[in-house]
Design a protein around this motif. Structure first.
Motif, PDB file in Angstrom:
ATOM      1  N   HIS A   1       0.854  -1.183   0.000  1.00 20.53           N
ATOM      2  CA  HIS A   1       0.000   0.000   0.000  1.00 20.53           C
ATOM      3  C   HIS A   1       0.887   1.229   0.000  1.00 20.53           C
ATOM      4  O   HIS A   1       1.672   1.424   0.916  1.00 20.53           O
ATOM      5  CB  HIS A   1      -0.921   0.024   1.230  1.00 20.53           C
ATOM      6  CG  HIS A   1      -1.900  -1.092   1.236  1.00 20.53           C
ATOM      7  ND1 HIS A   1      -3.044  -1.063   0.489  1.00 20.53           N
ATOM      8  CD2 HIS A   1      -1.900  -2.282   1.876  1.00 20.53           C
ATOM      9  CE1 HIS A   1      -3.714  -2.185   0.677  1.00 20.53           C
ATOM     10  NE2 HIS A   1      -3.040  -2.941   1.503  1.00 20.53           N
ATOM     11  N   GLY A   2       0.763   2.022  -1.021  1.00 21.86           N
ATOM     12  CA  GLY A   2       1.502   3.275  -1.057  1.00 21.86           C
ATOM     13  C   GLY A   2       0.741   4.336  -0.278  1.00 21.86           C
ATOM     14  O   GLY A   2      -0.310   4.082   0.293  1.00 21.86           O
ATOM     15  N   ASP A   3       1.276   5.512  -0.228  1.00 21.37           N
ATOM     16  CA  ASP A   3       0.595   6.591   0.473  1.00 21.37           C
ATOM     17  C   ASP A   3      -0.372   7.244  -0.498  1.00 21.37           C
ATOM     18  O   ASP A   3      -0.008   8.142  -1.253  1.00 21.37           O
ATOM     19  CB  ASP A   3       1.605   7.602   1.006  1.00 21.37           C
ATOM     20  CG  ASP A   3       0.943   8.618   1.911  1.00 21.37           C
ATOM     21  OD1 ASP A   3       1.639   9.518   2.370  1.00 21.37           O
ATOM     22  OD2 ASP A   3      -0.274   8.533   2.155  1.00 21.37           O
ATOM     23  N   PHE A   4      -1.593   6.762  -0.506  1.00 24.63           N
ATOM     24  CA  PHE A   4      -2.631   7.224  -1.436  1.00 24.63           C
ATOM     25  C   PHE A   4      -3.352   8.457  -0.900  1.00 24.63           C
ATOM     26  O   PHE A   4      -3.595   9.403  -1.633  1.00 24.63           O
ATOM     27  CB  PHE A   4      -3.632   6.084  -1.658  1.00 24.63           C
ATOM     28  CG  PHE A   4      -4.798   6.450  -2.530  1.00 24.63           C
ATOM     29  CD1 PHE A   4      -4.674   6.436  -3.903  1.00 24.63           C
ATOM     30  CD2 PHE A   4      -6.022   6.798  -1.968  1.00 24.63           C
ATOM     31  CE1 PHE A   4      -5.751   6.762  -4.716  1.00 24.63           C
ATOM     32  CE2 PHE A   4      -7.103   7.126  -2.772  1.00 24.63           C
ATOM     33  CZ  PHE A   4      -6.957   7.114  -4.144  1.00 24.63           C
ATOM     34  N   HIS A   5      -3.698   8.446   0.370  1.00 25.33           N
ATOM     35  CA  HIS A   5      -4.621   9.445   0.900  1.00 25.33           C
ATOM     36  C   HIS A   5      -4.048  10.857   0.982  1.00 25.33           C
ATOM     37  O   HIS A   5      -4.763  11.814   0.687  1.00 25.33           O
ATOM     38  CB  HIS A   5      -5.159   9.003   2.263  1.00 25.33           C
ATOM     39  CG  HIS A   5      -6.010   7.787   2.150  1.00 25.33           C
ATOM     40  ND1 HIS A   5      -7.271   7.816   1.617  1.00 25.33           N
ATOM     41  CD2 HIS A   5      -5.760   6.493   2.455  1.00 25.33           C
ATOM     42  CE1 HIS A   5      -7.781   6.607   1.608  1.00 25.33           C
ATOM     43  NE2 HIS A   5      -6.891   5.781   2.108  1.00 25.33           N
ATOM     44  N   ARG A   6      -2.802  11.012   1.390  1.00 19.85           N
ATOM     45  CA  ARG A   6      -2.256  12.353   1.572  1.00 19.85           C
ATOM     46  C   ARG A   6      -2.309  13.175   0.279  1.00 19.85           C
ATOM     47  O   ARG A   6      -2.864  14.273   0.289  1.00 19.85           O
ATOM     48  CB  ARG A   6      -0.837  12.293   2.130  1.00 19.85           C
ATOM     49  CG  ARG A   6      -0.297  13.699   2.438  1.00 19.85           C
ATOM     50  CD  ARG A   6       1.070  13.692   3.088  1.00 19.85           C
ATOM     51  NE  ARG A   6       1.069  12.885   4.292  1.00 19.85           N
ATOM     52  CZ  ARG A   6       1.883  11.847   4.497  1.00 19.85           C
ATOM     53  NH1 ARG A   6       2.765  11.503   3.600  1.00 19.85           N
ATOM     54  NH2 ARG A   6       1.830  11.159   5.616  1.00 19.85           N
ATOM     55  N   PRO A   7      -1.785  12.696  -0.864  1.00 16.92           N
ATOM     56  CA  PRO A   7      -1.858  13.525  -2.075  1.00 16.92           C
ATOM     57  C   PRO A   7      -3.285  13.736  -2.574  1.00 16.92           C
ATOM     58  O   PRO A   7      -3.610  14.799  -3.107  1.00 16.92           O
ATOM     59  CB  PRO A   7      -1.009  12.781  -3.105  1.00 16.92           C
ATOM     60  CG  PRO A   7      -0.669  11.468  -2.517  1.00 16.92           C
ATOM     61  CD  PRO A   7      -0.971  11.497  -1.058  1.00 16.92           C
ATOM     62  N   VAL A   8      -4.144  12.743  -2.387  1.00 15.70           N
ATOM     63  CA  VAL A   8      -5.538  12.903  -2.806  1.00 15.70           C
ATOM     64  C   VAL A   8      -6.225  13.936  -1.924  1.00 15.70           C
ATOM     65  O   VAL A   8      -6.924  14.826  -2.427  1.00 15.70           O
ATOM     66  CB  VAL A   8      -6.288  11.546  -2.779  1.00 15.70           C
ATOM     67  CG1 VAL A   8      -7.778  11.739  -2.988  1.00 15.70           C
ATOM     68  CG2 VAL A   8      -5.713  10.609  -3.839  1.00 15.70           C
ATOM     69  N   ASP A   9      -6.020  13.847  -0.602  1.00 11.40           N
ATOM     70  CA  ASP A   9      -6.611  14.843   0.299  1.00 11.40           C
ATOM     71  C   ASP A   9      -6.094  16.248  -0.011  1.00 11.40           C
ATOM     72  O   ASP A   9      -6.842  17.223   0.049  1.00 11.40           O
ATOM     73  CB  ASP A   9      -6.321  14.490   1.761  1.00 11.40           C
ATOM     74  CG  ASP A   9      -7.124  13.283   2.248  1.00 11.40           C
ATOM     75  OD1 ASP A   9      -8.096  12.897   1.566  1.00 11.40           O
ATOM     76  OD2 ASP A   9      -6.770  12.738   3.308  1.00 11.40           O
ATOM     77  N   GLN A  10      -4.821  16.347  -0.354  1.00 19.32           N
ATOM     78  CA  GLN A  10      -4.267  17.658  -0.707  1.00 19.32           C
ATOM     79  C   GLN A  10      -4.919  18.207  -1.975  1.00 19.32           C
ATOM     80  O   GLN A  10      -5.191  19.406  -2.068  1.00 19.32           O
ATOM     81  CB  GLN A  10      -2.746  17.570  -0.869  1.00 19.32           C
ATOM     82  CG  GLN A  10      -2.021  17.348   0.434  1.00 19.32           C
ATOM     83  CD  GLN A  10      -0.558  16.990   0.257  1.00 19.32           C
ATOM     84  OE1 GLN A  10      -0.103  16.631  -0.831  1.00 19.32           O
ATOM     85  NE2 GLN A  10       0.196  17.065   1.343  1.00 19.32           N
ATOM     86  N   ALA A  11      -5.188  17.338  -2.939  1.00 13.01           N
ATOM     87  CA  ALA A  11      -5.856  17.780  -4.175  1.00 13.01           C
ATOM     88  C   ALA A  11      -7.278  18.224  -3.886  1.00 13.01           C
ATOM     89  O   ALA A  11      -7.742  19.253  -4.398  1.00 13.01           O
ATOM     90  CB  ALA A  11      -5.844  16.657  -5.220  1.00 13.01           C
TER      91      ALA A  11
END
Length: 191
Positions: free
Chosen positions: A117-127
């Protein structure tokens, strides 16, 4: 073909095979689908499991979702923006759920490996935060809370055990997020 292009072609060829056959796919099937020699798979990835892990990582990568969110036209209003975000999240959630389902088949002779599992949520939440920041004056909560609500509702709407009375229509979900379940309060004019 460059090594990166070859790896991309193998990942793209493997994903639909995983969805159809699960991890019982063979390197021969993958090679035929990618139109390469079977040895190419091992030179590019080492093992079939490494290729499967690369497909999972690719599916869980945040970049396509971030790009979809970043592509929201600036002239959209808040409801259109939230609807777009929900569509982008829902599409990715469906893809991940289908792939995880295909990978979770019982394998009697193997010890299942937990997918990376990569870090999916942080960049998506930032977008999401970037696009919602356009509407700070229209939000009753802070941007982090708004991001959490949109993400949580999009995720919940895609869970297979949940009945969706409106077939998960993103616009209806956006309206629910923005306006809640209560009817608007009308104030009677006083004399």
């Amino acid at each position: 073909m460059t090594p990166d292009e070859r790896r991309r072609a193998l990942i793209d060829a493997t994903r639909p095979l995983l969805l159809e056959y699960g991890t019982s796919i063979t390197t021969r099937q993958i090679a035929e689908c990618a139109d390469v020699a079977e040895g190419t798979i091992f030179r590019a990835f080492g093992t079939k499991q490494d290729l499967i892990d690369a497909v999972v990582e690719d599916c869980m990568a945040p970049e396509p979702v971030v790009a979809a969110i970043d592509a929201i036209p600036a002239e959209f209003d808040l409801e259109d923006t939230v609807t777009w975000v929900i569509k982008a999240l829902s599409t990715r959630i469906q893809q991940i759920r289908l792939l995880m389902s295909a990978l979770s088949e019982p394998h009697p002779h193997k010890n299942p490996r937990k997918p990376p599992h990569g870090d999916f949520h942080r960049p998506v939440d930032q977008a999401i935060a970037r696009v919602l920041a356009r509407f700070d004056d229209q939000l009753a909560v802070g941007t982090p809370t708004a991001c959490w609500v949109v993400s949580a509702m999009a995720f919940a709407a895609e869970m297979p055990m949940m009945d969706r009375p409106d077939d998960g229509e993103p616009r209806n979900l956006a309206r629910l997020i923005l306006h809640g379940i209560a009817a608007p309060i009308t104030l009677e004019a006083s004399c």
